[in-house]
Write a protein that holds these residues in place. Structure first.
Motif, PDB file in Angstrom:
ATOM      1  N   LEU A 262       0.815  -1.228   0.000  1.00  0.00           N
ATOM      2  CA  LEU A 262       0.000   0.000   0.000  1.00  0.00           C
ATOM      3  C   LEU A 262       0.845   1.272   0.000  1.00  0.00           C
ATOM      4  O   LEU A 262       0.303   2.360   0.083  1.00  0.00           O
TER       5      LEU A 262
ATOM      6  N   ARG B 158      -0.115   4.319  -2.054  1.00  0.00           N
ATOM      7  CA  ARG B 158      -1.443   4.907  -1.910  1.00  0.00           C
ATOM      8  C   ARG B 158      -1.370   6.211  -1.114  1.00  0.00           C
ATOM      9  O   ARG B 158      -0.351   6.517  -0.507  1.00  0.00           O
TER      10      ARG B 158
ATOM     11  N   MET C 158      -5.672   6.285   2.857  1.00  0.00           N
ATOM     12  CA  MET C 158      -5.810   4.834   2.763  1.00  0.00           C
ATOM     13  C   MET C 158      -4.913   4.150   3.788  1.00  0.00           C
ATOM     14  O   MET C 158      -5.301   3.166   4.419  1.00  0.00           O
TER      15      MET C 158
ATOM     16  N   LEU D 232      -6.462   4.517   7.144  1.00  0.00           N
ATOM     17  CA  LEU D 232      -7.596   3.607   7.305  1.00  0.00           C
ATOM     18  C   LEU D 232      -7.122   2.167   7.449  1.00  0.00           C
ATOM     19  O   LEU D 232      -7.721   1.386   8.189  1.00  0.00           O
ATOM     20  N   PHE D 233      -6.029   1.832   6.769  1.00  0.00           N
ATOM     21  CA  PHE D 233      -5.498   0.480   6.938  1.00  0.00           C
ATOM     22  C   PHE D 233      -5.046   0.274   8.385  1.00  0.00           C
ATOM     23  O   PHE D 233      -5.328  -0.773   8.987  1.00  0.00           O
TER      24      PHE D 233
ATOM     25  N   ALA E 105      -7.962  -0.315  10.438  1.00  0.00           N
ATOM     26  CA  ALA E 105      -8.428  -1.703  10.316  1.00  0.00           C
ATOM     27  C   ALA E 105      -7.616  -2.608  11.237  1.00  0.00           C
ATOM     28  O   ALA E 105      -8.169  -3.493  11.906  1.00  0.00           O
TER      29      ALA E 105
ATOM     30  N   LEU F  61      -8.846  -2.253  14.773  1.00  0.00           N
ATOM     31  CA  LEU F  61     -10.084  -3.004  15.013  1.00  0.00           C
ATOM     32  C   LEU F  61      -9.798  -4.482  15.192  1.00  0.00           C
ATOM     33  O   LEU F  61     -10.299  -5.128  16.119  1.00  0.00           O
TER      34      LEU F  61
ATOM     35  N   LEU G  41     -12.805  -3.649   5.977  1.00  0.00           N
ATOM     36  CA  LEU G  41     -12.056  -2.445   5.625  1.00  0.00           C
ATOM     37  C   LEU G  41     -10.788  -2.796   4.851  1.00  0.00           C
ATOM     38  O   LEU G  41     -10.459  -2.167   3.839  1.00  0.00           O
ATOM     39  N   MET G  42     -10.088  -3.830   5.306  1.00  0.00           N
ATOM     40  CA  MET G  42      -8.867  -4.230   4.590  1.00  0.00           C
ATOM     41  C   MET G  42      -9.201  -4.667   3.161  1.00  0.00           C
ATOM     42  O   MET G  42      -8.517  -4.290   2.213  1.00  0.00           O
TER      43      MET G  42
ATOM     44  N   ILE H 151      -9.869  -1.602   1.061  1.00  0.00           N
ATOM     45  CA  ILE H 151      -8.666  -0.840   0.719  1.00  0.00           C
ATOM     46  C   ILE H 151      -7.916  -1.544  -0.411  1.00  0.00           C
ATOM     47  O   ILE H 151      -7.432  -0.912  -1.343  1.00  0.00           O
ATOM     48  N   PHE H 152      -7.864  -2.876  -0.346  1.00  0.00           N
ATOM     49  CA  PHE H 152      -7.096  -3.589  -1.356  1.00  0.00           C
ATOM     50  C   PHE H 152      -7.856  -3.713  -2.677  1.00  0.00           C
ATOM     51  O   PHE H 152      -7.254  -3.608  -3.744  1.00  0.00           O
TER      52      PHE H 152
ATOM     53  N   PRO I 257     -10.910   0.508  -3.738  1.00  0.00           N
ATOM     54  CA  PRO I 257     -10.572   1.790  -3.095  1.00  0.00           C
ATOM     55  C   PRO I 257     -11.441   2.952  -3.557  1.00  0.00           C
ATOM     56  O   PRO I 257     -11.472   3.976  -2.884  1.00  0.00           O
TER      57      PRO I 257
END
Lengths: 297, 318
Positions: A97, A100, A104, A107-108, A111, A114, B288-289, B292-293, B296
């Motif tokens: 990633l 990006r 993003m 947010l990763f 994640a 969580l 969410l993962m 994102i992958f 997007p």
């Protein structure tokens, strides 16, 4: 508010010392966050979760091994476990990633927060745990008539050692120099034939190791609970902002400001002690919008 | 991307949906009426975030704080003032807009990530104050049994009120985005230096956008009070803010209706997953993962890109 009338010079000094030892943990955690921000440019929200995992692993390892040895070994095992976990995440997911946008990446890491949060709940349940320090660090000694906990002295001595270690790592080792170079211009470093991806992996791993170490060190001082990740991450964010993104000395300065204003806040107005560090942050940013020290980017 | 809404097929979808929503309470049991109310509230919140995030390019990491302040503004006004509860419903959004202005003034000069990190920290301060001020805000218990106006207190009454207010707010936000102001805002997002060069007052435009977004976030908070009849500090915890970000991502954040769709999907999913497991956040993290992958640009962004292949698929902002 009635606490105001009881403030004496001695209690102030004691509170400052306690604040300074808390600073150590804040510094260790936020220097890791700052390192990752500076080199990888990722606002790693999962840093707090790794801190929490560090604390829980410390508890489990110390209880499993038992005795004083258990505690000292746990201080090494827990950060190592966290570092390995972060390495797996970085190699397995995060490295795909890097091109990006920041949002993003943020947010990763959310994640991850969580997932880690629920994994901790799955493994350790929702009860809190508490860990006692080994006898060597228990109790307190006399400081001008007031008790000062030994564990806090231990933290106070450890802080400068970690700072020194980090300084040696970033300035005297190859990986540290590469990381600094990659923070400024990653394309150029890649053009020199260096595998930037592995530099990033190493930096992420070291940063997360520091989160785990912070968690390990905090374990005997408070209840180890779900939700301790949420508190520390906001504090670390603030510290990094005051200090300047990516600047290790900035993280130290920020942690000092945060720890001391927090300690004095607890003395002056316990219910809203949390407001004091924030006010300090706003004051700092009014005068220096980019943080106190030079940010790396 | 707004053409999605304007072209005919989009129009039919919207018309059909409006018709369905208009008769919803007479078609389904009360729980589903409540659920759709919650979807509308959350969707309004996500859309208000997207105003500054997707269209303004500001990294508003902690938007839920305006949701919470809107809700608490209404709840506290109703609890403590003794005036008609309608005043509370008015005070909430205004308080949120004011807070948005204050936080905006502190943060807006900073560049993207700095902005986001300071904004999330200041928002957390508001949360911490609400959380600790037991005597006034009820601390971590929150406030329950808030006396909302009788006319909108029932489940279907709350639904009608929420539907009407949400529709009105969406219309206003749509008009804002398509006004000259909205166009300038998007220009500041796409290239702030160039926008400033041609004489745009960058900070002024961003602040106005923030206040508008904060206001509508506050409206969503007030609607939550109407639907739920209670408030609690978790409403303004930063994890909720990031969940709203995920909703925008899921629906598609360069589309106007994307956040609404994302919110509806997320609220629905949470309800369904909640039946089977208590580990909703784990599920959310994995979703969410995957997003994102693999997706997007979000659902609506994906559909839009399929229809008009010439349109740029990704928009980098570094």
């Amino acid at each position: 508010m009635d606490a105001t009338s009881h403030i004496t010079l001695a209690s102030l000094a004691q509170q400052v010392l306690v604040g300074l030892s808390r600073t150590t943990i804040l510094f260790i955690v936020s220097s890791g966050l700052s390192l990752i921000l500076g080199v990888l440019r990722i606002p790693n929200l999962s840093h707090g979760s790794l801190y929490m995992i560090g604390a829980f692993v410390t508890y489990s390892a110390a209880v499993f091994i038992g005795g004083s040895t258990g505690f000292w070994l746990a201080l090494i095992i827990a950060p190592a476990v966290v570092a390995l976990l972060s390495l797996a995440v970085e190699r397995g997911l995060l490295r795909f990633l890097y091109d990006r946008e920041h949002l993003m990446l943020l947010l990763f890491t959310f994640a991850l927060t969580l997932v880690f949060g629920d994994l901790v709940k799955l493994i350790w349940g929702s009860d809190y745990r508490s860990l006692t320090a080994p006898p060597l660090l228990q109790g307190s000694f006399d400081l001008a008539g007031l008790p000062f906990p030994r564990y806090n002295l231990f933290l106070l001595l450890l802080g400068p050692l970690v700072a020194l270690g980090l300084w040696l790592l970033t300035n005297k080792t190859k990986i540290g120099k590469l990381a600094k170079a990659a923070a400024v211009d990653r394309e150029m470093v890649a053009a020199m034939g260096i595998n930037v991806s592995w530099v990033f992996a190493a930096v992420f791993c070291i940063g997360c190791f520091l989160a785990g170490l912070g968690g390990a060190l905090v374990a005997p001082t408070q209840n180890i609970t779900q939700g301790m990740d949420h508190t520390i991450i906001m504090e670390a964010f603030l510290i990094v902002i005051i200090g300047g993104l990516g600047n290790m000395w900035g993280a130290l300065l920020g942690a000092l400001i945060f720890g001391l204003t927090d300690a004095i806040g607890i003395l002056v107005w316990p219910q809203f002690a949390i407001v004091f560090p924030y006010v300090a942050v706003v004051v700092v940013l009014v005068f220096r919008p980019k943080g106190l020290l030079q940010s790396t980017w | 991307m707004l053409e999605n809404i304007k072209n005919h097929r989009g129009l039919w979808v919207v018309a059909g949906l409006a018709l369905l929503l208009a008769f919803w309470p007479s078609l389904v049991p009360r729980f589903y009426v409540y659920l759709v109310s919650l979807m509308l509230v959350t969707g309004l919140l996500a859309t208000s975030l997207n105003l500054v995030l997707g269209f303004g390019g500001l990294y508003q990491f902690h938007h839920a704080v305006f949701y919470g302040v809107g809700a608490y503004g209404a709840a506290l006004m109703i609890k403590w003032s003794g005036l008609s509860p309608w005043w509370g419903l008015l005070v909430g959004p205004l308080a949120a807009a004011l807070l948005s202005l204050v936080i905006g003034i502190i943060c807006v000069r900073l560049s993207q990530l700095y902005y986001g990190m300071l904004q999330i920290s200041l928002g957390s301060l508001v949360w911490a104050i609400v959380f600790r001020w037991y005597s006034f805000t009820g601390g971590d218990d929150g406030i329950h049994g808030i006396a909302v106006p009788g006319a909108i207190a029932s489940v279907s009454g709350a639904y009608w009120f929420t539907l009407a207010v949400t529709a009105a707010c969406l219309l206003v936000m749509y008009l804002v985005i398509n006004s000259p102001f909205g166009r300038v805002l998007m220009a500041t997002r796409d290239n702030s230096e160039r926008a400033e060069m041609i004489g745009v007052h960058l900070i002024g435009h961003q602040l106005i956008a923030l206040v508008i977004a904060g206001f509508f976030g506050g409206v969503a908070g007030v609607l939550f009070v109407v639907v739920e009849g209670s408030v609690f500090p978790d409403m303004m915890f930063w994890t909720l803010s990031l969940e709203i970000l995920v909703m925008c991502l899921l629906g598609g954040w360069f589309t106007f209706m994307g956040p609404m769709l994302g919110a509806a999907m997320m609220v629905g999913l949470r309800t369904v997953v909640g039946i089977y497991t208590e580990y909703w956040t784990l599920v959310l993290g994995v979703i969410l993962m995957l997003l994102i992958f693999f997706l997007p640009q979000g659902v609506l962004g994906f559909i839009g890109a399929k229809r008009t292949p010439a349109m740029a698929h990704s928009r980098r902002e570094d």
